[in-house]
Structure formats: structure tokens, C-alpha cells
Design an enzyme around this catalytic site. Structure first.
Site, mmCIF file in Angstrom:
data_model
loop_
_atom_site.group_PDB
_atom_site.id
_atom_site.type_symbol
_atom_site.label_atom_id
_atom_site.label_comp_id
_atom_site.label_asym_id
_atom_site.label_seq_id
_atom_site.Cartn_x
_atom_site.Cartn_y
_atom_site.Cartn_z
ATOM 1 C CE1 TYR A 55 -10.565 -8.532 5.745
ATOM 2 C CE2 TYR A 55 -9.063 -7.113 6.966
ATOM 3 C CZ TYR A 55 -10.065 -7.277 6.031
ATOM 4 O OH TYR A 55 -10.578 -6.186 5.383
ATOM 5 C CD GLN B 53 -2.721 -1.231 2.529
ATOM 6 O OE1 GLN B 53 -2.677 -0.362 3.395
ATOM 7 N NE2 GLN B 53 -3.462 -2.316 2.681
ATOM 8 C CD GLU C 86 -14.705 2.609 13.928
ATOM 9 O OE1 GLU C 86 -14.087 3.654 14.243
ATOM 10 O OE2 GLU C 86 -14.814 1.621 14.689
ATOM 11 C CG HIS D 185 -3.417 -0.739 7.759
ATOM 12 N ND1 HIS D 185 -4.072 -1.341 8.809
ATOM 13 C CD2 HIS D 185 -3.955 -1.251 6.629
ATOM 14 C CE1 HIS D 185 -4.979 -2.194 8.329
ATOM 15 N NE2 HIS D 185 -4.918 -2.159 7.006
ATOM 16 C CE1 TYR E 194 -14.150 9.147 17.748
ATOM 17 C CE2 TYR E 194 -11.922 9.858 18.270
ATOM 18 C CZ TYR E 194 -13.256 10.144 18.090
ATOM 19 O OH TYR E 194 -13.710 11.430 18.262
#
Ligand SMILES: [Ca+2]
Length: 378
Positions: free
Chosen positions: A269, A80, A248, A147, A258
Site C-alpha cells: 500500500y 478487524q 488470490e 488480518h 504460496y
């Protein structure tokens, strides 16, 4: 069974084709890019577009691109990671300063997001960055290529907001010695504002390490926050990819926690359950959440005149959902109001200077990395 599957599949193909023609806007393809990630408007109405492999380009509204801008940082492309977001300094017209986020390689196979601040110069159509300074880094650098988060946003007071993903390491999102899995608020030079919520955190925990990243933190317990936006009332929102389920939208408050990875309305997963938000009231609940997921790419608060019915709404780009999601809020709660099927993974949606929506497709499988301009149907 096979036949039923084929029938169901063709039903979905047909229905998505119908939905495309029913879109309440005209979709004008402008140009395309190599794995584009982010787009930001310059004061003159042109756009800066990042490509994940490391190129930054300027493109005008007709789709004419410059050559890649020189003086770029070394980006760690893969998974990513790569070149990420781009933001334009609020005083760009005077100082020419831009900000780029990207994945930076470290020692022993570690990586982390970084943010560079540099001056964009243009001479005879050739763009170049000078005076580059890395003003922020994820701490610590860890192995893996997922991430990074690393969306950038300036607010009206000139503070720079950075969304920092959890790097798929889970628990650092609750660790005040780390700035990963957090949303951060910095001055435009990367220094820590004196009124940030955790600047005196060492008073509570004298063993926190002296890198001092706790002072950067505005909120914690985030997974992979890929979109941050400030609405017309000055309220900050973030949208983040959940685990298996549980994307979210959060109404981000000063010092808020949070709950990730302690709670999530999705689960891991590998099948392990994560307790849902309502089991742990000490953590803030999402304002909206999605299972099945939409896979958000970014988030904006729309303030334009062109789509006047949508002023004040939030828009999320949807990757796996191949959509743009319109979200209505009352300032506290939020709900999905509408979903536009775009027929491609949508990486980013931004508002142009005249109120049109400008959209970047992802480039993967059948998604082609196009820049699209959306205007109301006549
Ligand atoms: Ca759960």
C-alpha cells in the site's frame, strides 16, 4: 472535469441498479444483525450467526432470533477484530459441540486469533455454552488489529481447518516458528494430526522453537485468507485479500508455499513493489487473481440442487466489490465466471440445507448487516 465525473458516477449508479434487477435469483431479506461476520447451519435447519462485538445468536429461517447465547469468550473488538467464525462439529447432533474463532487480547497490547470449542446447550429457548476450551491460538500474539483470517472448516474426515492471517506483519507468513500467515489442519480437539506435512520439521531445522506450532501447518505464504472451502473432489481452496491489488484464489496443496510476502501480483500500500508470482517459480501460483480487487469475505463450494447449473462452482463474498462472485474451476485452474452486484458489502455466503444461498451483508456505511436468502427466479 467535475461534470464528467458526475456523469460517470450516475452511469455507474444506473448500471448497478440495472444489474440488481437482472440478478438470476430472488433476494429475500430475512432479518438483520449488528456487524455480522459468519453464519453456520445447525442440523435442525436453524442458523448460528456471529456478531463481531461478541454475540452469538440462533436464528430460524423465518428470521426469528434467540437472545444472545451465554458463556461466550471475551473478545477483543476493534479494527478487524472481534468475534469471527462459527463452525458446527460434524457430530453436533450427538455432542452439541461448536467452535468459535475470535480476537483474543494478550499482554502489552498484543492480540491474536483464538478458537474455542464448547458445548451449546439450549433450555427453554435460552442458549448457553459450557465446557469451553481454547483449542488453538495464533502464535505469537502481536500488536495491531488486522488480518486475523480465522475462518473455520470441517472436512469429511473430521479434521478442523483454520485459516490464519498474517496479522499485517508480512514475514511471519514464511516463518515456520509461527502459525500466522498459514493454513492449519488440526484434529477436532486441537491436537496435531500425525500425518501433517511438517510434524517432523525440527529434523530440518533444530533451532525452531519448542512451541512446536510448525506441526499445525498445512500450507504457508498466505496473507489474509478469509475463505476456505473444499470442493466435491475433496480439493481445498482458499481465497485471500491481497495487498494493493492481487486478491488470490489458491488451490491449496499439502505443504504448499504460496509466496507471501516475497511475491504477490499486487504491491504494498505504501507504493513499494512486490515481485509478481511469475518471477519466483519456486512458489505456487494462484489459480485466479483479481486486480482491481474483489475483497473476499468468505468462500464456499456449492453442492446443492436448487441452483443446479452452479453445482461444483465456488462462490466468494465480495466486500469492496459489493458482490457475490461465481468462480468456475476444472480442479486445477479457476476463473471468475460471473459477478452479481448486490448493492452492499457482502461478508459471507453459505449454502443452506435445501440448496438456497444465505448471505450476510457487512454492516458499514450503507451496508446494513442483513441476512438474505437467495432462491432461483421462477
Ligand atoms: Ca507485484
Amino acid at each position: 472535469m467535475k461534470r464528467l465525473f458526475a456523469t460517470t458516477l450516475s452511469f455507474f449508479l444506473v448500471s448497478s441498479a440495472v444489474a440488481q434487477s437482472d440478478l438470476p435469483f430472488d433476494v429475500q431479506p430475512v432479518t438483520s444483525f449488528d456487524e455480522p461476520w459468519a453464519v453456520a447451519f445447525l442440523p435442525d435447519g436453524r442458523m448460528l450467526v456471529t456478531e463481531r462485538k461478541g454475540n452469538l445468536l440462533i436464528v430460524n429461517q423465518a428470521g426469528q432470533k434467540t437472545r444472545p447465547i451465554g458463556g461466550m469468550p471475551d473478545v477483543d473488538y476493534g479494527g478487524q477484530g472481534g468475534l469471527g467464525d462459527v463452525a458446527v462439529h460434524p457430530d453436533f447432533a450427538e455432542n452439541g459441540i461448536v467452535y468459535l474463532s475470535y480476537a483474543e487480547g494478550g499482554t502489552a497490547g498484543t492480540r491474536g486469533a483464538a478458537v474455542v470449542r464448547a458445548v451449546l446447550n439450549e433450555t427453554q429457548g435460552r442458549g448457553n455454552l459450557s465446557d469451553a476450551e481454547v483449542i488453538w491460538r495464533q502464535y505469537p500474539k502481536v500488536v495491531g488489529r488486522g488480518h486475523f483470517g480465522h475462518r473455520l472448516l470441517f472436512d469429511d474426515d473430521g479434521y478442523l481447518w483454520i485459516s490464519s492471517g498474517d496479522r499485517q506483519k508480512f514475514t511471519p507468513a514464511q516463518d515456520m516458528q509461527s502459525n500466522i500467515g498459514k493454513i492449519l489442519r488440526l484434529n477436532d480437539d486441537g491436537s496435531i494430526p500425525e500425518d501433517n506435512p511438517f510434524v517432523n520439521y525440527r529434523d530440518q531445522d533444530p533451532f525452531v522453537d519448542d512451541e512446536g506450532v510448525f506441526g499445525q501447518i498445512w500450507s504457508l505464504g498466505h496473507r489474509n485468507p478469509l475463505g476456505i472451502a473444499i470442493d466435491a473432489d475433496g480439493q481445498l481452496w482458499n481465497i485471500e485479500m491481497g495487498p494493493a491489488g492481487g486478491d488470490e484464489l489458491n488451490r491449496v496443496v499439502r505443504g504448499g508455499n504460496y509466496g507471501y510476502p516475497v511475491v504477490s501480483n499486487g504491491d504494498h500500500y505504501d507504493g513499494r513493489e512486490i515481485p509478481d508470482h511469475d518471477t519466483r517459480p519456486e512458489f505456487l501460483q494462484p489459480a485466479a487473481w483479481w486486480t482491481p480487487v474483489i475483497s473476499p469475505g468468505n468462500l464456499i463450494a456449492y453442492s446443492g440442487d436448487l441452483f443446479s447449473d452452479w453445482r461444483g462452482d465456488l462462490f466468494a463474498a465480495g466486500l469492496s466489490s459489493q458482490s457475490i462472485v461465481r468462480i468456475e474451476t476444472n480442479g486445477e485452474d479457476a476463473r471468475e465466471a460471473e459477478r452479481f452486484a448486490m448493492g452492499a458489502r457482502i461478508r459471507s455466503v453459505v449454502q443452506g440445507p435445501a440448496g438456497a444461498l444465505w448471505v450476510l451483508e457487512d454492516e458499514r456505511e450503507t451496508s446494513r448487516g442483513r441476512l438474505l436468502k437467495l432462491t432461483p427466479k421462477d
